[in-house]
Scaffold this motif. Sequence first.
Motif, PDB file in Angstrom:
ATOM      1  N   ILE A 110      -0.104  29.438  10.661  1.00 54.20           N
ATOM      2  CA  ILE A 110       1.248  28.879  10.674  1.00 54.20           C
ATOM      3  C   ILE A 110       1.350  27.775  11.721  1.00 54.20           C
ATOM      4  CG2 ILE A 110       3.695  29.349  11.061  1.00 54.20           C
ATOM      5  CD1 ILE A 110       2.486  30.489   8.474  1.00 54.20           C
ATOM      6  N   GLU A 111       0.807  28.039  12.887  1.00 51.53           N
ATOM      7  CA  GLU A 111       0.807  27.011  13.932  1.00 51.53           C
ATOM      8  C   GLU A 111      -0.024  25.814  13.509  1.00 51.53           C
ATOM      9  OE1 GLU A 111      -0.013  26.575  18.743  1.00 51.53           O
ATOM     10  OE2 GLU A 111      -0.208  28.511  17.741  1.00 51.53           O
ATOM     11  N   ALA A 112      -1.151  26.080  12.856  1.00 51.29           N
ATOM     12  CA  ALA A 112      -2.018  24.997  12.412  1.00 51.29           C
ATOM     13  C   ALA A 112      -1.352  24.154  11.319  1.00 51.29           C
ATOM     14  CB  ALA A 112      -3.341  25.560  11.889  1.00 51.29           C
ATOM     15  N   VAL A 113      -0.640  24.815  10.424  1.00 50.73           N
ATOM     16  CA  VAL A 113       0.081  24.082   9.373  1.00 50.73           C
ATOM     17  C   VAL A 113       1.101  23.141   9.999  1.00 50.73           C
ATOM     18  CG1 VAL A 113       1.684  24.273   7.439  1.00 50.73           C
ATOM     19  CG2 VAL A 113      -0.238  25.850   7.602  1.00 50.73           C
ATOM     20  N   ILE A 114       1.839  23.653  10.980  1.00 50.07           N
ATOM     21  CA  ILE A 114       2.858  22.844  11.649  1.00 50.07           C
ATOM     22  C   ILE A 114       2.229  21.661  12.369  1.00 50.07           C
ATOM     23  CG2 ILE A 114       4.552  22.821  13.524  1.00 50.07           C
ATOM     24  CD1 ILE A 114       5.219  25.724  12.779  1.00 50.07           C
ATOM     25  N   GLU A 115       1.183  21.920  13.129  1.00 44.54           N
ATOM     26  CA  GLU A 115       0.546  20.845  13.889  1.00 44.54           C
ATOM     27  C   GLU A 115      -0.074  19.794  12.965  1.00 44.54           C
ATOM     28  OE1 GLU A 115       0.863  20.301  17.122  1.00 44.54           O
ATOM     29  OE2 GLU A 115       2.204  22.028  17.004  1.00 44.54           O
ATOM     30  N   PRO A 156      -3.237  18.151  -2.469  1.00 46.56           N
ATOM     31  CA  PRO A 156      -4.432  18.930  -2.103  1.00 46.56           C
ATOM     32  C   PRO A 156      -4.293  19.605  -0.743  1.00 46.56           C
ATOM     33  CG  PRO A 156      -5.047  16.777  -2.962  1.00 46.56           C
ATOM     34  CD  PRO A 156      -3.572  16.738  -2.726  1.00 46.56           C
ATOM     35  N   VAL A 157      -3.529  18.991   0.167  1.00 48.64           N
ATOM     36  CA  VAL A 157      -3.316  19.581   1.485  1.00 48.64           C
ATOM     37  C   VAL A 157      -2.497  20.862   1.355  1.00 48.64           C
ATOM     38  CG1 VAL A 157      -2.209  19.250   3.725  1.00 48.64           C
ATOM     39  CG2 VAL A 157      -3.501  17.376   2.680  1.00 48.64           C
ATOM     40  N   GLU A 158      -1.419  20.802   0.582  1.00 41.33           N
ATOM     41  CA  GLU A 158      -0.606  21.996   0.362  1.00 41.33           C
ATOM     42  C   GLU A 158      -1.440  23.118  -0.251  1.00 41.33           C
ATOM     43  OE1 GLU A 158       3.169  21.478  -1.509  1.00 41.33           O
ATOM     44  OE2 GLU A 158       3.475  19.483  -0.670  1.00 41.33           O
ATOM     45  N   THR A 159      -2.274  22.741  -1.214  1.00 39.90           N
ATOM     46  CA  THR A 159      -3.134  23.733  -1.864  1.00 39.90           C
ATOM     47  C   THR A 159      -4.111  24.354  -0.874  1.00 39.90           C
ATOM     48  OG1 THR A 159      -2.996  22.576  -3.993  1.00 39.90           O
ATOM     49  CG2 THR A 159      -4.843  24.092  -3.681  1.00 39.90           C
ATOM     50  N   ALA A 164      -5.712  29.008   2.311  1.00 41.67           N
ATOM     51  CA  ALA A 164      -6.112  29.574   3.603  1.00 41.67           C
ATOM     52  C   ALA A 164      -5.232  30.765   3.962  1.00 41.67           C
ATOM     53  CB  ALA A 164      -6.025  28.503   4.686  1.00 41.67           C
ATOM     54  N   LEU A 165      -3.934  30.649   3.735  1.00 44.33           N
ATOM     55  CA  LEU A 165      -3.032  31.760   4.007  1.00 44.33           C
ATOM     56  C   LEU A 165      -3.341  32.944   3.096  1.00 44.33           C
ATOM     57  CD1 LEU A 165       0.527  30.216   4.591  1.00 44.33           C
ATOM     58  CD2 LEU A 165      -0.778  31.649   6.169  1.00 44.33           C
ATOM     59  N   THR A 166      -3.581  32.652   1.834  1.00 46.14           N
ATOM     60  CA  THR A 166      -3.899  33.711   0.877  1.00 46.14           C
ATOM     61  C   THR A 166      -5.182  34.441   1.280  1.00 46.14           C
ATOM     62  OG1 THR A 166      -2.851  32.459  -0.910  1.00 46.14           O
ATOM     63  CG2 THR A 166      -4.341  34.219  -1.555  1.00 46.14           C
ATOM     64  N   ALA A 172      -0.272  35.303  -2.560  1.00 51.45           N
ATOM     65  CA  ALA A 172      -0.304  33.901  -2.989  1.00 51.45           C
ATOM     66  C   ALA A 172       1.089  33.319  -3.175  1.00 51.45           C
ATOM     67  CB  ALA A 172      -1.110  33.780  -4.277  1.00 51.45           C
ATOM     68  N   SER A 173       1.984  34.101  -3.786  1.00 42.87           N
ATOM     69  CA  SER A 173       3.334  33.587  -4.020  1.00 42.87           C
ATOM     70  C   SER A 173       4.070  33.323  -2.714  1.00 42.87           C
ATOM     71  CB  SER A 173       4.139  34.578  -4.871  1.00 42.87           C
ATOM     72  OG  SER A 173       4.205  35.852  -4.224  1.00 42.87           O
ATOM     73  N   LEU A 174       3.909  34.204  -1.729  1.00 44.96           N
ATOM     74  CA  LEU A 174       4.526  34.000  -0.421  1.00 44.96           C
ATOM     75  C   LEU A 174       3.862  32.848   0.325  1.00 44.96           C
ATOM     76  CD1 LEU A 174       5.049  37.639   0.926  1.00 44.96           C
ATOM     77  CD2 LEU A 174       6.759  36.084  -0.036  1.00 44.96           C
ATOM     78  N   ALA A 175       2.556  32.760   0.210  1.00 45.72           N
ATOM     79  CA  ALA A 175       1.823  31.701   0.913  1.00 45.72           C
ATOM     80  C   ALA A 175       2.293  30.321   0.472  1.00 45.72           C
ATOM     81  CB  ALA A 175       0.328  31.854   0.662  1.00 45.72           C
ATOM     82  N   ALA A 176       2.453  30.147  -0.825  1.00 43.81           N
ATOM     83  CA  ALA A 176       2.895  28.850  -1.345  1.00 43.81           C
ATOM     84  C   ALA A 176       4.294  28.510  -0.838  1.00 43.81           C
ATOM     85  CB  ALA A 176       2.867  28.864  -2.868  1.00 43.81           C
TER      86      ALA A 176
END
Length: 227
Positions: A110-115, A156-159, A164-166, A172-176
């Motif tokens: 989560i921190e990595a996604v934000i950064e 592709p970044v979102e995917t 990675a979260l999954t 998967a549904s929550l991760a997306a």
Amino acid sequence: MVTRPDRLTSPRKSARRSLGGTRRRTQAERTEATRTQILKAAANLIRKRGYARFRTADVAEEAGMSRGAQLHHFPTKDSLVVATLEYVFEQAQIMSRRRAAAVNRPRDLIEAVIEDAREFFFSEHFMVAIDIVLSTSTDEAVRKQILEISRKARRPVETAWTEALTASGVPASLAADIVALTLSLVRGMALRTLWDNDPKWFDQLFSVWRRMIKIFLESQPAKARTR
């Protein structure tokens, strides 16, 4: 026994042989290298000056080549700016996907996604893209190209972050949904800088968001968290 002269290896022949071991670049490779050199120079100038003060006449000097060489590859400002943003967004995509593959714990992710999102959406190049899209003086075709470049680079970044979260155990549904909401939050804060830029407040808001996601994930049934 007398050695025949034509069998002697002269220093000149040896030099030619050693040089011959280096493969010469093809015309396509030289062309691509020149284009990349121009795009890097343009990206650097946009980053330093912003779009309003960006002048294509300065790009050739920044790239260390003739104005004619630059115009051969990018005859107009629009073509150069579009190609530059495409290049920068592609490089950002590559880096984002590498980051997504480098971390594996939900909290770290989560921190990595934000950064990662902050690095992209708070960049001068993203702001230039927004400026072009919102500009009433910009050609409609150019605006469409910029929007398509952004979509092509970010999907592709979102995917990658979702996967990675999954992989870390988030359904998967929550991760997306988490990735989409996080990116939307960062993107919104980036746009807010146009009239209210408060980095410390942004840090606080992102910290709150990380805690909210942590609490949300911990509240999920164990079966949902691990499947």
